[in-house]
Motif scaffolding. Structure first.
Motif, mmCIF file in Angstrom:
data_model
loop_
_atom_site.group_PDB
_atom_site.id
_atom_site.type_symbol
_atom_site.label_atom_id
_atom_site.label_comp_id
_atom_site.label_asym_id
_atom_site.label_seq_id
_atom_site.Cartn_x
_atom_site.Cartn_y
_atom_site.Cartn_z
ATOM 1 N N GLY A 184 0.793 -1.219 0.000
ATOM 2 C CA GLY A 184 0.000 0.000 0.000
ATOM 3 C C GLY A 184 0.826 1.270 0.000
ATOM 4 O O GLY A 184 0.276 2.372 -0.050
ATOM 5 N N ASP A 197 1.967 6.835 0.833
ATOM 6 C CA ASP A 197 0.757 6.043 0.602
ATOM 7 C C ASP A 197 0.368 6.057 -0.871
ATOM 8 O O ASP A 197 0.454 7.084 -1.547
ATOM 9 N N GLU A 200 -5.073 4.251 -4.016
ATOM 10 C CA GLU A 200 -5.654 3.275 -4.932
ATOM 11 C C GLU A 200 -6.904 3.818 -5.627
ATOM 12 O O GLU A 200 -7.169 3.507 -6.789
ATOM 13 N N ASN A 219 -9.875 6.321 0.209
ATOM 14 C CA ASN A 219 -8.464 5.986 0.420
ATOM 15 C C ASN A 219 -8.107 6.103 1.900
ATOM 16 O O ASN A 219 -8.549 7.021 2.593
ATOM 17 N N SER A 223 -4.051 1.587 2.403
ATOM 18 C CA SER A 223 -5.117 0.720 1.897
ATOM 19 C C SER A 223 -6.266 1.594 1.384
ATOM 20 O O SER A 223 -6.081 2.776 1.073
#
Length: 407
Positions: A184, A197, A200, A219, A223
């Motif tokens: 991540g 980070d 995603e 987000n 993760s």
């Protein structure tokens, strides 16, 4: 092999000399030469043997020292699976000696304890079992900030670094430094000792919409998680959204006189009332049906009114593919010789059509997609004819509740 060859050579020499009747002195000289050659080969063989023994001894000593300093991984058993992390998850499925597992907390929770544990040769995990503590972001923000700052200081980044930035793991190998990040995170483009980070949600938003989440992607540090709109629940795959049927669960607020209609993302409480038609009266025979009272003999206006009126409610998603069959009507029996199906009035004409699907069956077809949220009403008429004379009319009033979403 060499000795065997020399013995044969000596035998041949004696035979040859015997045949030629050579002198004893020549035979003696030949034997001396053979003896010298055998002695030289023996000396070389012994030297090679001593060198080989010395090398084997050195190899054995180094192996013993290595085994004493490094345990045999094949003889070490696996560690037991780590305890489940409440309100979080564990990354890593290999529990062998030297392997690591990583701990991540869900959104709204703070990891208390080590982020990583290593399987030791004692078949135990290093460190203590961490836990996930709920953090109220609306209250005591100063305390949350201090927790974040202290956690960051232990990982060496500056105090101002948020949970979306953490220290990388670096090792020195062959005069170069290699840094890695937890799942991540990725190596910072400005500082290889920091991990940033990976968003995603933004990453997949640039490719194919809805690939990660069906509705909303949120987000988090290291993760992400998916969320659904009100009236929906998150599926087991943690990305799909499923409608909550308030009517079936009896969580609606409809009265006993109303009809509860489940819609995508909610419900409707509908009052079903019989219509008022001139020269005809109706009585409610079921929650969704009104029947015409008997007409007086010769009252043609009453006979022209529908024999009964059905009410039907449907919930559909927005932007459905077309054409799509939404509803079917059928007659249990027919007194005349013909059944006709049609739309009443102009309402819904731009979106629907009625088609015959069998001798006693017709169907309502959605021709143009509907964009929600909206409510659409359409009336469908089934007429029974005998030699082109109307025997009776039957009306179905269909109400469509169109969702604002396409799921």
């Amino acid at each position: 092999m060499k000795v065997f060859f020399m013995i044969i050579f000596t035998s041949q020499l004696f035979t040859s000399q015997g045949q030629d009747c050579q002198s004893g002195e020549e035979v003696l000289n030949a034997l001396k030469q053979v003896q010298k050659l055998l002695s030289a080969h023996e000396t070389s063989f012994l030297q090679s043997l001593r060198s080989l023994r010395k090398k084997l001894s050195l190899l054995q000593n180094s192996t013993v020292k290595h085994n004493k300093s490094t345990p045999d991984k094949s003889s070490v058993s696996d560690c037991p699976p780590p305890e489940p992390l409440a309100n979080g998850r564990i990354l890593g499925t290999v529990f062998k000696f030297g392997h690591e597992v990583h701990f991540l907390c869900s959104s709204g929770f703070q990891l208390m304890g080590p982020e990583t544990r290593v399987c030791l040769d004692s078949q135990n995990w290093s460190g203590a079992q961490p836990s996930c503590k709920f953090v109220d972001t609306t209250v005591n923000n100063d305390a949350s900030a201090s927790i974040s700052a202290s956690s960051s200081s232990r990982s060496h980044p500056p105090a101002s670094v948020s949970t979306h930035v953490r220290a990388s793991r670096c090792i020195e190998f062959l005069d170069s430094t290699h840094c890695t990040c937890d799942q991540g995170y990725s190596i910072s483009s400005h500082n290889s000792t920091l991990c940033t980070d990976i968003d995603e949600c933004d990453l997949f938003r640039r490719t194919r919409p809805g690939r990660l989440c069906l509705h909303t992607c949120v987000n988090t540090a290291g993760s992400f998680h998916c969320e659904c709109p009100a009236g929906y629940s998150l599926g087991r795959d943690s990305r799909s959204c499923y409608d909550i049927d308030e009517c079936a669960r009896a969580t609606h607020d409809c009265s006993s006189e109303q009809v509860c209609v489940n819609t995508f993302g909610g419900h409707r409480c509908v009052d079903v009332d019989c219509p008022r038609i001139r020269n005809a009266t109706y009585i409610k025979t079921s929650p969704l049906r009104c029947d015409r009272n008997p007409c007086i003999q010769g009252d043609n206006a009453c006979f022209q009114a529908p024999v009964f009126i059905n009410f039907h409610f449907m919930s559909v998603v927005s932007n459905m593919s077309t054409p799509t069959v939404l509803f079917r009507l059928s007659a249990a029996r027919i007194l005349g010789d013909t059944l006709r199906f049609s739309l009443l009035g102009t309402q819904g004409v731009q979106h629907f059509s009625v088609q015959r699907s069998g001798r006693l069956t017709g169907q309502l077809v959605l021709e143009n997609s509907l964009q929600g949220p909206t409510t659409v009403e359409v009336d469908i008429e089934m007429s029974e004819m005998e030699r082109r004379v109307l025997l009776g009319r039957y009306v179905t009033k269909l109400t469509l509740f169109v969702s604002p979403y396409n799921f």
